[in-house]
Design an enzyme around this catalytic site. Structure first.
Site, PDB file in Angstrom:
ATOM      1  N   LYS A   1      -5.860  14.267  -5.753  1.00  0.00           N
ATOM      2  CA  LYS A   1      -5.202  15.028  -6.811  1.00  0.00           C
ATOM      3  C   LYS A   1      -6.071  14.958  -8.068  1.00  0.00           C
ATOM      4  O   LYS A   1      -6.921  14.087  -8.191  1.00  0.00           O
ATOM      5  CB  LYS A   1      -3.808  14.459  -7.079  1.00  0.00           C
ATOM      6  CG  LYS A   1      -2.873  14.632  -5.860  1.00  0.00           C
ATOM      7  CD  LYS A   1      -1.421  14.727  -6.248  1.00  0.00           C
ATOM      8  CE  LYS A   1      -0.499  14.827  -5.034  1.00  0.00           C
ATOM      9  NZ  LYS A   1      -0.268  16.211  -4.577  1.00  0.00           N
TER      10      LYS A   1
ATOM     11  N   HIS B   1      -1.227  16.794   7.608  1.00  0.00           N
ATOM     12  CA  HIS B   1      -1.977  18.036   7.340  1.00  0.00           C
ATOM     13  C   HIS B   1      -3.430  17.937   7.833  1.00  0.00           C
ATOM     14  O   HIS B   1      -3.919  18.789   8.575  1.00  0.00           O
ATOM     15  CB  HIS B   1      -2.029  18.339   5.842  1.00  0.00           C
ATOM     16  CG  HIS B   1      -0.681  18.597   5.220  1.00  0.00           C
ATOM     17  ND1 HIS B   1       0.357  19.180   5.890  1.00  0.00           N
ATOM     18  CD2 HIS B   1      -0.224  18.376   3.953  1.00  0.00           C
ATOM     19  CE1 HIS B   1       1.387  19.294   5.076  1.00  0.00           C
ATOM     20  NE2 HIS B   1       1.069  18.802   3.905  1.00  0.00           N
TER      21      HIS B   1
ATOM     22  N   HIS C   1       3.429  22.387   7.147  1.00  0.00           N
ATOM     23  CA  HIS C   1       3.229  23.776   6.717  1.00  0.00           C
ATOM     24  C   HIS C   1       1.773  24.219   6.811  1.00  0.00           C
ATOM     25  O   HIS C   1       1.483  25.410   6.822  1.00  0.00           O
ATOM     26  CB  HIS C   1       3.829  24.028   5.321  1.00  0.00           C
ATOM     27  CG  HIS C   1       3.015  23.497   4.180  1.00  0.00           C
ATOM     28  ND1 HIS C   1       3.088  22.207   3.757  1.00  0.00           N
ATOM     29  CD2 HIS C   1       2.108  24.097   3.368  1.00  0.00           C
ATOM     30  CE1 HIS C   1       2.266  22.039   2.730  1.00  0.00           C
ATOM     31  NE2 HIS C   1       1.661  23.176   2.470  1.00  0.00           N
TER      32      HIS C   1
HETATM   33  C1  BG6 Z   1       2.558  18.720   0.600  1.00  0.00           C
HETATM   34  C2  BG6 Z   1       2.295  17.440  -0.134  1.00  0.00           C
HETATM   35  O1  BG6 Z   1       2.889  18.475   1.933  1.00  0.00           O
HETATM   36  O2  BG6 Z   1       1.393  19.530   0.538  1.00  0.00           O
HETATM   37  C3  BG6 Z   1       1.890  17.710  -1.581  1.00  0.00           C
HETATM   38  O3  BG6 Z   1       3.481  16.641  -0.107  1.00  0.00           O
HETATM   39  C4  BG6 Z   1       0.718  18.666  -1.625  1.00  0.00           C
HETATM   40  O4  BG6 Z   1       1.569  16.517  -2.261  1.00  0.00           O
HETATM   41  C5  BG6 Z   1       1.003  19.893  -0.765  1.00  0.00           C
HETATM   42  O5  BG6 Z   1       0.521  19.048  -2.972  1.00  0.00           O
HETATM   43  C6  BG6 Z   1      -0.234  20.770  -0.670  1.00  0.00           C
HETATM   44  O6  BG6 Z   1       0.113  21.964  -0.024  1.00  0.00           O
HETATM   45  P1  BG6 Z   1      -0.655  23.306  -0.343  1.00  0.00           P
HETATM   46  O7  BG6 Z   1      -0.105  24.290   0.631  1.00  0.00           O
HETATM   47  O8  BG6 Z   1      -0.362  23.637  -1.779  1.00  0.00           O
HETATM   48  O9  BG6 Z   1      -2.097  23.005  -0.139  1.00  0.00           O
END
Ligand code: BG6
Length: 495
Positions: free
Chosen positions: A342, A243, A181
């Site tokens: 985190k 990511h 995403h």
């Molecule tokens: C997800 C992870 O893919 O991305 C999560 O599994 C993480 O652990 C999240 O919190 C972060 O996404 P965003 O869009 O909130 O930065």
């Protein structure tokens, strides 16, 4: 009319049947269903399109939408709550237990008579992908069948390869949407535009001009109620594996020959294959950590080991900071620092490119500390670009101070940023693969990550505890200093 208003016009995506597997799960309720509701509200769906919520156990649509509504209320997402009823005319529910004897028949009945393409969205743990693929017919045509898979694909390269093998027995590459995403975030697309639509920065993005690059995804939240997933994943698999490596690939890749999916993916792949694996011993190039109790935004929070569902002797990393290098002519020798964690003081994500100092400083620096130019692409909480230039500070003396040129995209376009999932689902329905990963990219990402994880295990590298509400273990600060860098904190960093 504000500058980008035309972009908000609806371009209908045509007819489709969209089956959401794992519709009762957290991701579906938090992200995918709201994205569908927003698309429906924008008028993207044709009248006879169908959305099937696949649930384990009997349910009816009204009850399910009420459940989603309650979830969104708890999550404070009032906008999506208002739009939720807009899905109802397209939607139905289906009681489906993947892996059971009658799963294929149940699924076939649920989609029977629905328009094509049929899009199966697997919002499921990857251990369940095979059960889903077993239910699909071998239809090698993206106009008829598409499959969307959430990351991470497997727990390592070997598991990922097994899934890919099953996939290729039924589907062609052009039918598979491996979703990350982060590629749907507006800021990542702005990054592509910045690099490939402008001349200004591209010639400077080389080892001659760049001192180092750092990418940070900092989260203030802890593991929340996802311990079941996270205990098996950890920060390296969860955030670095896709990511952060994808963002890195987009920052440093060569310009593609076109914006077609395969051109982009070819260039990203070259980067992913040229990454240097960080040394785990000697001059340590990776630090892993786990959060201890502390305070975040003034509230006391427990240690990771005391979170619900986490083993008290868990060795799962919730933080990783590492140094790598892209071993190409353009980038060799430039330190690339990647970091995620985190329970940090605040949520922010950014890509910072630190340029080298001028070859011979002719001015003094305010405070005696000389810091060169820096380009920061902020992904969140704001979508903005910041360029730090050195300017003469007012007064008699010839002293320079960094000032920031700030481009806030919300203030520029005055259109609310679309959620990443909304953008990506719209691309899936339109059959656009540009922002999805190809099989060989995922393989290259796993190869890098597997070598790191194997190295950490082989050398029994210990986790560094860090206090919740801090930016990670002190050992990571030392790692950055060895690259003549400081980690960015609160959007402020120095080289
Ligand atoms: C997800 C992870 O893919 O991305 C999560 O599994 C993480 O652990 C999240 O919190 C972060 O996404 P965003 O869009 O909130 O930065």
């Amino acid at each position: 009319m504000p500058n980008g208003a035309a972009d908000s016009q609806a371009f209908p995506v045509g007819l489709f049947t969209f089956v959401l597997h794992g519709a009762g799960g957290d991701l579906a309720k938090r992200k995918i269903i709201p994205a569908l509701a927003h698309l429906a509200q924008r008028g993207h769906f044709s009248e006879h399109s169908r959305i099937v919520f696949a649930l384990r156990g009997p349910a009816n649509l009204t009850e399910f939408l009420e459940e989603v509504d309650q979830f969104l209320e708890m999550a404070g997402d009032e906008t999506s709550r208002k739009l939720l009823p807009g899905i109802a005319p397209y939607a139905c529910v289906c009681d489906l237990t993947l892996g059971s004897g009658d799963a294929k028949q149940t699924l076939d009945e649920a989609i029977q008579g629905g328009p094509e393409p049929v899009v199966h969205y697997a919002a499921l743990p990857s251990a369940r992908f095979k059960d889903l693929i077993d239910c699909l017919d071998e239809v090698r045509d993206p106009a008829r069948l598409r499959l969307v898979l959430e990351k991470p694909l497997g727990r390592n390269g070997a598991e990922s390869a097994q899934i890919e093998q099953v996939l290729s027995s039924k589907l062609d590459e052009s039918q598979i949407y491996r979703i990350d995403h982060y590629l749907g975030k507006q800021a990542v697309q702005n990054l592509l535009a910045l690099r490939l639509g402008n001349r200004i920065f591209e010639p400077l993005l080389t080892r001659e001009h760049v001192a180092h690059i750092q990418i940070t995804v900092a989260e203030d939240l802890g593991v929340e109620d996802r311990a079941g997933f996270y205990e098996n994943a950890g920060a390296i698999r969860d955030m670095i594996q896709s990511h952060i490596l994808q963002m890195l690939a987009i920052v440093v890749m060569e310009p593609p020959v076109s914006m077609q999916a395969d051109s982009l993916r070819d260039e990203k792949l070259k980067v992913l294959r040229s990454l240097k694996v960080p040394a785990v011993v000697g001059t340590q190039e990776i630090v892993v950590g786990q959060y201890d109790q502390g305070f975040v935004k003034g509230q006391p929070v427990p240690a990771y080991k005391n979170e619900k569902g986490v083993s008290p002797d868990s060795v799962t990393e919730t933080y990783v900071g590492l140094r790598t290098e892209v071993q190409t002519w353009r980038w060799a020798g430039v330190p690339i620092l990647l970091r995620t964690g985190k329970r940090m003081p605040r949520r922010f994500a950014e890509i910072a490119i630190q340029f080298r100092d001028v070859p011979k400083p002719l001015f003094d620096a305010v405070g005696g500390h000389w810091s060169g130019n820096r380009l920061v692409i902020h992904l969140q909480p704001q979508d903005k670009l910041e360029l730090f230039l050195l300017a003469k500070s007012p007064g008699e003396r010839e002293r320079l101070k960094p000032v920031s040129l700030d481009l806030d995209f919300f203030n520029t376009w005055r259109i609310p940023v679309r959620d990443a999932y909304e953008r990506l689902i719209s691309d899936i329905l339109r059959g656009r693969l540009n922002l999805f990963l190809r099989r060989d990219e995922v393989e290259a990402q796993w190869k890098f990550v597997d070598q790191i994880l194997d190295g950490l295990k082989a050398h029994a590298i210990a986790l560094h505890p860090y206090t919740s509400g801090t930016y990670g273990p002190p050992a990571a600060t030392a790692l950055a200093l060895r690259a003549d860098a400081n980690w960015s904190e609160d959007g402020i960093c120095s080289g």
